[in-house]
Scaffold this active site. Structure first.
Site, PDB file in Angstrom:
ATOM      1  N   GLY A   1      20.593  25.677  35.497  1.00 22.93           N
ATOM      2  CA  GLY A   1      20.005  26.723  36.327  1.00 22.93           C
ATOM      3  C   GLY A   1      20.438  26.558  37.772  1.00 22.93           C
TER       4      GLY A   1
ATOM      5  N   GLN B   1      20.314  27.644  46.743  1.00 19.52           N
ATOM      6  CA  GLN B   1      21.001  26.343  46.678  1.00 19.52           C
ATOM      7  C   GLN B   1      22.455  26.418  47.131  1.00 19.52           C
ATOM      8  OE1 GLN B   1      19.454  25.880  42.453  1.00 19.52           O
ATOM      9  NE2 GLN B   1      19.678  23.751  43.060  1.00 19.52           N
TER      10      GLN B   1
ATOM     11  N   CYS C   1      17.357  18.660  39.312  1.00 22.12           N
ATOM     12  CA  CYS C   1      17.795  19.753  40.183  1.00 22.12           C
ATOM     13  C   CYS C   1      19.169  19.398  40.728  1.00 22.12           C
ATOM     14  CB  CYS C   1      16.798  19.947  41.324  1.00 22.12           C
ATOM     15  SG  CYS C   1      17.240  21.292  42.446  1.00 22.12           S
ATOM     16  N   LEU C   2      20.073  20.358  40.738  1.00 20.94           N
ATOM     17  CA  LEU C   2      21.416  20.104  41.275  1.00 20.94           C
ATOM     18  C   LEU C   2      21.373  19.772  42.757  1.00 20.94           C
ATOM     19  CD1 LEU C   2      23.493  22.834  39.397  1.00 20.94           C
ATOM     20  CD2 LEU C   2      23.604  20.349  39.102  1.00 20.94           C
TER      21      LEU C   2
ATOM     22  N   HIS D   1      11.155  27.005  37.934  1.00 22.86           N
ATOM     23  CA  HIS D   1      11.837  26.088  38.852  1.00 22.86           C
ATOM     24  C   HIS D   1      12.781  26.858  39.786  1.00 22.86           C
ATOM     25  CE1 HIS D   1      14.154  22.195  39.659  1.00 22.86           C
ATOM     26  NE2 HIS D   1      14.995  23.130  40.071  1.00 22.86           N
ATOM     27  N   GLU D   2      13.586  27.748  39.198  1.00 24.30           N
ATOM     28  CA  GLU D   2      14.570  28.491  40.006  1.00 24.30           C
ATOM     29  C   GLU D   2      13.887  29.504  40.923  1.00 24.30           C
ATOM     30  OE1 GLU D   2      17.343  27.197  40.094  1.00 24.30           O
ATOM     31  OE2 GLU D   2      17.243  26.059  38.228  1.00 24.30           O
TER      32      GLU D   2
ATOM     33  N   HIS E   1      12.825  27.990  44.132  1.00 18.67           N
ATOM     34  CA  HIS E   1      13.885  27.874  45.145  1.00 18.67           C
ATOM     35  C   HIS E   1      13.910  29.111  46.041  1.00 18.67           C
ATOM     36  CE1 HIS E   1      15.943  24.140  44.199  1.00 18.67           C
ATOM     37  NE2 HIS E   1      16.094  24.468  42.929  1.00 18.67           N
TER      38      HIS E   1
HETATM   39  C1  QAP Z   1      16.596  23.114  36.780  1.00 19.94           C
HETATM   40  O1  QAP Z   1      18.526  21.789  36.914  1.00 19.94           O
HETATM   41  C2  QAP Z   1      15.808  22.479  35.681  1.00 19.94           C
HETATM   42  O2  QAP Z   1      20.274  15.121  38.809  1.00 19.94           O
HETATM   43  C3  QAP Z   1      18.085  23.077  36.595  1.00 19.94           C
HETATM   44  O3  QAP Z   1      22.814  14.299  38.597  1.00 19.94           O
HETATM   45  C4  QAP Z   1      16.112  21.213  35.179  1.00 19.94           C
HETATM   46  O4  QAP Z   1      20.564  22.130  36.127  1.00 19.94           O
HETATM   47  C5  QAP Z   1      14.744  23.119  35.157  1.00 19.94           C
HETATM   48  C6  QAP Z   1      21.713  18.098  37.246  1.00 19.94           C
HETATM   49  C7  QAP Z   1      15.364  20.647  34.168  1.00 19.94           C
HETATM   50  C8  QAP Z   1      14.017  22.558  34.141  1.00 19.94           C
HETATM   51  C9  QAP Z   1      14.306  21.343  33.640  1.00 19.94           C
HETATM   52  C10 QAP Z   1      20.796  17.221  37.814  1.00 19.94           C
HETATM   53  C11 QAP Z   1      23.028  17.665  37.135  1.00 19.94           C
HETATM   54  C12 QAP Z   1      21.333  19.444  36.806  1.00 19.94           C
HETATM   55  C13 QAP Z   1      21.171  15.962  38.248  1.00 19.94           C
HETATM   56  C14 QAP Z   1      19.782  21.367  36.634  1.00 19.94           C
HETATM   57  C15 QAP Z   1      22.490  15.556  38.143  1.00 19.94           C
HETATM   58  C16 QAP Z   1      23.418  16.409  37.570  1.00 19.94           C
HETATM   59  C17 QAP Z   1      20.121  19.997  37.027  1.00 19.94           C
HETATM   60 CO    CO Z   2      16.641  23.191  41.439  1.00 22.72          CO
END
Ligand code: QAP
Ligand code: CO
Length: 170
Positions: A46, A51, A91-92, A133-134, A137
Site C-alpha cells: 500500500g 508518502q 510502512c514504507l 492505514h493508507e 496518511h
Molecule cells: C501498509 O505497508 C500496511 O518495513 C503498507 O522494510 C502494512 O507496504 C498495512 C515495507 C501492513 C497493513 C499491514 C515495510 C517494506 C512495506 C518495511 C507496506 C520494509 C519494507 C510496507
Molecule cells: Co504507511
C-alpha cells in the site's frame, strides 16, 4: 514510468493533510502509475500520495502476490465500520518497524477509481487494515502515532540514526 522518492518518518511533510482530487485526469493517472511502480519496487502492499510528497487524496493498494490486482482509491471515505482487529503493521515510510495496531474489523469505503468512476467496497481482514492505514496518511497520520510515547520515541531515534547513516553513505 518513474520511481518516486518515499518520505521517511519523522519527515514533517508526512503530517500534511491531503486535499481532495478535483478532477481525475491524465496527470492523476500518471501519478497512479508512478506510485504503483514505486510500491512494487519497494516492495509494498500500500502507498499513499502523502508518502511521495503529493498532498492529494489518493491511495493505492495491491495485496496480490502476482502484483496484478492494483486498487486505486481517489477521495476515499469510510461510510461504515464495525468491530475491532489487531494487525502487525509496517510502512514504507518507517522501514524495518512492525507493530500491532487496533483498527476496525470491517469497513465500507466509497471512492473514485482511476477513471473518475465512483465505487463502493466492503472490506475486511488485511484489506480493511490497509485501507485504514493508507487513509490515515492522507490525514497526516503515521501508524507509529498509535503507539506509546516511549515506543514512538525509540522508533524516531532509530529512524534518525538510520537516515544519518544512509546520508553518510552518499
Ligand atoms: C501498509 O505497508 C500496511 O518495513 C503498507 O522494510 C502494512 O507496504 C498495512 C515495507 C501492513 C497493513 C499491514 C515495510 C517494506 C512495506 C518495511 C507496506 C520494509 C519494507 C510496507
Ligand atoms: Co504507511
Amino acid at each position: 514510468m518513474a520511481l518516486l522518492n518515499i518520505l521517511n518518518y519523522p519527515d514533517p511533510r508526512l503530517h500534511t493533510v491531503a486535499k481532495p482530487v478535483a478532477e481525475v485526469n491524465d496527470e492523476i493517472r500518471q501519478l497512479v502509475k508512478d506510485m504503483a511502480e514505486t510500491m512494487y519496487a519497494a516492495p509494498g502492499i500500500g502507498l499513499a500520495a502523502t508518502q511521495v510528497d503529493r498532498h492529494i487524496q489518493l491511495i493505492i493498494i495491491d495485496l496480490s502476490k502476482e502484483k496484478n490486482a492494483l486498487r486505486v482509491f481517489i477521495n476515499p471515505k469510510i461510510i461504515a465500520k464495525h468491530g475491532e482487529q489487531i494487525y502487525e503493521e509496517g510502512c514504507l515510510s518507517v522501514p524495518g518497524v512492525y507493530e500491532e495496531v487496533t483498527r476496525a474489523e470491517t469497513i465500507t469505503v466509497e471512492a473514485l477509481d482511476e477513471h473518475g468512476k465512483k465505487f463502493r467496497l466492503d472490506a475486511d481482514g488485511l484489506l480493511a487494515v490497509c485501507i485504514q492505514h493508507e487513509m490515515d496518511h492522507l490525514l497526516g497520520k503515521v501508524f507509529v502515532e498509535y503507539l506509546s510515547t516511549l515506543k514512538r520515541n525509540r522508533i524516531r531515534t532509530k529512524m534518525v540514526k538510520h537516515l544519518r547513516e544512509k546520508a553518510r553513505a552518499l
